[in-house]
Design a protein around this motif. Structure first.
Motif, short mmCIF file in Angstrom:
data_model
loop_
_atom_site.label_atom_id
_atom_site.label_comp_id
_atom_site.label_asym_id
_atom_site.label_seq_id
_atom_site.Cartn_x
_atom_site.Cartn_y
_atom_site.Cartn_z
N VAL A 18 -16.25 -53.12 27.54
CA VAL A 18 -15.78 -54.10 26.11
C VAL A 18 -16.68 -55.38 26.72
N ASN A 19 -17.04 -56.64 25.54
CA ASN A 19 -17.45 -57.26 24.81
C ASN A 19 -18.52 -57.62 27.14
N GLY A 20 -19.43 -56.39 27.36
CA GLY A 20 -19.51 -56.56 28.37
C GLY A 20 -18.96 -56.44 30.21
N GLN A 21 -18.01 -56.15 29.32
CA GLN A 21 -16.71 -55.91 30.93
C GLN A 21 -16.09 -55.05 30.73
N PRO A 22 -15.52 -54.25 32.18
CA PRO A 22 -15.02 -52.19 32.22
C PRO A 22 -13.71 -52.85 31.48
N LEU A 23 -13.58 -52.06 30.66
CA LEU A 23 -12.08 -51.95 29.67
C LEU A 23 -11.31 -52.20 30.67
N TYR A 343 -2.36 -66.11 20.51
CA TYR A 343 -2.95 -65.34 19.62
C TYR A 343 -4.13 -65.82 20.65
N ASP A 344 -4.09 -67.90 21.12
CA ASP A 344 -5.56 -68.21 21.81
C ASP A 344 -5.87 -67.36 23.29
N LEU A 345 -4.48 -67.05 23.61
CA LEU A 345 -5.16 -67.12 25.60
C LEU A 345 -5.43 -65.32 24.53
N ALA A 346 -5.08 -64.51 23.58
CA ALA A 346 -5.28 -62.99 23.50
C ALA A 346 -6.67 -62.18 23.12
N THR A 347 -7.18 -64.00 22.81
CA THR A 347 -8.40 -63.85 22.32
C THR A 347 -9.33 -64.08 23.35
N LEU A 348 -8.99 -64.83 24.57
CA LEU A 348 -9.88 -65.12 25.84
C LEU A 348 -9.88 -63.97 26.31
N LEU A 349 -7.97 -63.58 26.60
CA LEU A 349 -8.62 -62.34 27.69
C LEU A 349 -9.33 -61.86 26.89
N ASP A 350 -9.37 -60.95 25.48
CA ASP A 350 -10.23 -59.96 25.37
C ASP A 350 -11.84 -60.38 25.81
N SER A 351 -12.16 -61.28 25.39
CA SER A 351 -14.16 -61.59 26.25
C SER A 351 -13.97 -61.16 27.29
N TYR A 352 -12.76 -61.49 29.01
CA TYR A 352 -13.31 -60.41 29.80
C TYR A 352 -12.56 -59.24 29.99
N GLY A 353 -13.21 -59.05 28.26
CA GLY A 353 -12.51 -57.18 28.29
C GLY A 353 -10.87 -56.59 28.74
N VAL A 354 -10.58 -57.59 28.49
CA VAL A 354 -8.76 -56.94 28.75
C VAL A 354 -8.00 -57.32 27.13
N ALA A 355 -7.57 -55.66 26.74
CA ALA A 355 -6.31 -55.94 25.90
C ALA A 355 -5.32 -56.03 25.50
#
Ligand code: PMP
Length: 404
Positions: A18-23, A343-355
C-alpha cells in the motif's frame, strides 16, 4: 508453538503493498481480514451451489438449505448454545435493533435501561429510541478512573437502580478494554434484569462460552470474526427470544397468512424475514471452522505478547498518551500524540503503508468523557507480527518528526 508466518499465507490480502510499502494492517477491530477458505467458499457457492433456501424441493435448494442450517449449528457450537437460539442478522447493529424493538412491549414509562460510556453507538442509539418510545430512562453504569467497567461497582449500581435492561459491551471497540461480565450478568439474573451483551469486538478474541456466561442476549458481527460483511447474528435465551415481538415481517418467517392475519414461526425463523445472506452464512461457517482449528491458548498467548510489545514500544515515545487499559485488552491500542489531531497522524501513517483507525470510533460519549476529539487506534489480530509492530512504531516516529 504458534507459526504466524504460516498463518499469514492463509490471508492473501496481507501480502500486498500500500503506497509502495508492505501493508501493515492494524485495523482488525473495524473489520478482520479473510482467509482463503472464506473467500473460496463465497465463490464456490455462487459458482456451483447457488439456490434459495427453505423453499424449493429441488436438490440444489435442499443442499443450500442444509449448508445454511449446518452453518447455524456450527456457530451455535462455537458459542456453546443451541441452534434454535441463534438468529442471523446483517450485523451486530441490526441484532441490537432487533432486540430493542422486540422488547418494547415489556418496557413502560419510568423503567430504567442501563448502558455504559464504553458503548459503541450501535449499543446506545437503539436503547435511546426504545426509551423515547416508552418513556423509559437511560442510565449509565459507572466507569473507573482508568475507563473500565468495574464489576463490583456495576453490580452495586444495578442493585441500587434496578434497571429492566442492562446492555453492555464485552470489550470496547474504541479502547479494547475487556469487561468482566460474568459477575454483572449474575447480578442481572438476581434482579431479573434482561442482559444484552455486545460481543462485536470480543467474540473472536475471547471465544465466550455463552452457556457458562448466562446472558440473555449476545450479539456479534461475522466480518470481525474472519467472515464476510453483511452478516451477523444474535444469541437469545430461547424462551425469551421466542417471546420478543417480530422485527421485520414478510416471507419465510410466517406459519400461515390470510389477507387480514398472519401467524409466525417460532424463533429463530420468526426473526429471519426474506431471503437471507446464504453465501455469507456458508462462508462464515468456514471462518468459524478455521478458528476452531487454531489452538485457542496459543493464539491468546501470542496476541497478548504482541500487544504487550506494542504497548512497550509505543509508551517509550515522548508525548504519547495511551488511553486503553493495557492489562485487560483484546488488542485495541488507543492513543494520542500531544494535542495533534488523530486524523493527521493516521494519514501520515497510511503513507508508510500502516492502516490504523482514527476518530471517535462511533463512541462519542466516551470521547467526551475522555475529553478528546478522537484517538488513533491500532488494533491487532493473530495474523499480525512483531515486524508489523516495529514498522508501525518506526512509521509513527517518522510521522511525528514531520509534524513537530
Ligand atoms: N458494537 C461494537 C463494539 C462494534 O465495534 C461494532 C462495529 N464497529 C458494532 C457494535 C457494530 O457492528 P456492525 O457495524 O458490524 O453492525
Amino acid at each position: 508453538m504458534f507459526d504466524v508466518e504460516k498463518i499469514r499465507l492463509d490471508f492473501p490480502l496481507l501480502s500486498q503493498q500500500v503506497n509502495g510499502q508492505p501493508l501493515v494492517y492494524l485495523d482488525s477491530a473495524a473489520t478482520s481480514q479473510k482467509p482463503h477458505c472464506v473467500i473460496n467458499a463465497t465463490s464456490a457457492f455462487y459458482q456451483n451451489e447457488n439456490a434459495n433456501v427453505h423453499r424449493g424441493r429441488h436438490s440444489l435448494s435442499e443442499q443450500a438449505t442444509h449448508a445454511y442450517e449446518q452453518g447455524r449449528i456450527t456457530i451455535a457450537h462455537f458459542f456453546a448454545v443451541h441452534a434454535n437460539e441463534l438468529v442471523w442478522t446483517k450485523g451486530a447493529t441490526e441484532s441490537i435493533n432487533l432486540i430493542a424493538h422486540g422488547l418494547q412491549s415489556r418496557i413502560k414509562k419510568g423503567d430504567k435501561i442501563a448502558i455504559s460510556l464504553l458503548e459503541h453507538h450501535a449499543n446506545i442509539v437503539p436503547w435511546q429510541q426504545l426509551a423515547q418510545l416508552t418513556g423509559a430512562e437511560i442510565i449509565a453504569l459507572p466507569l473507573t478512573l482508568d475507563n473500565r467497567l468495574d464489576a463490583h461497582a456495576c453490580c452495586e449500581f444495578i442493585n441500587t437502580w434496578q434497571p429492566k435492561i442492562v446492555a453492555i459491551t464485552h470489550a470496547s471497540n474504541a479502547l479494547g478494554n475487556i469487561t468482566d461480565i460474568a459477575p454483572i450478568l449474575n447480578t442481572c439474573r438476581q434482579i431479573s434484569a434482561i442482559s444484552v451483551v455486545d460481543g462485536a469486538q470480543a467474540a473472536m478474541h475471547l471465544r465466550p462460552n455463552l452457556s457458562n456466561l448466562g446472558c440473555d442476549f449476545y450479539v456479534f458481527s461475522a466480518h470481525k470474526m474472519l467472515g464476510p460483511t453483511g452478516l451477523g447474528g444474535l444469541y437469545g435465551r430461547h424462551e425469551l427470544l421466542n417471546s420478543l415481538s417480530v422485527y421485520q415481517t414478510g416471507g419465510e418467517m410466517i406459519e400461515h397468512v390470510s389477507l387480514t392475519h398472519s401467524t409466525f414461526r417460532p424463533a429463530p425463523a420468526k426473526f429471519e424475514a426474506g431471503t437471507p445472506n446464504i453465501a455469507a452464512v456458508i462462508a462464515f461457517t468456514q471462518a468459524i471452522k478455521y478458528l476452531q482449528l487454531l489452538d485457542v491458548n496459543a493464539v491468546s498467548d501470542y496476541e497478548k505478547r504482541l500487544f504487550n510489545y506494542a504497548v512497550k514500544r509505543l509508551s517509550s515515545i515522548d508525548g504519547i498518551t495511551i488511553l486503553s487499559d493495557c492489562e485487560h485488552n483484546i488488542g485495541n491500542l488507543s492513543f494520542n500524540y500531544r494535542d495533534e489531531h488523530p486524523y493527521d497522524l493516521a494519514t501520515l501513517l497510511d503513507s508508510y503503508g500502516v492502516a490504523v483507525r482514527s476518530g471517535h470510533h462511533c463512541a462519542q460519549p466516551l470521547m467526551s468523557e475522555l475529553n478528546v476529539v478522537g484517538t488513533i487506534r491500532a488494533s491487532f489480530a493473530f495474523y499480525n507480527t512483531q515486524q508489523d509492530v516495529d514498522r508501525f512504531i518506526d512509521a509513527l516516529i517518522a510521522s511525528i518528526e514531520l509534524l513537530d
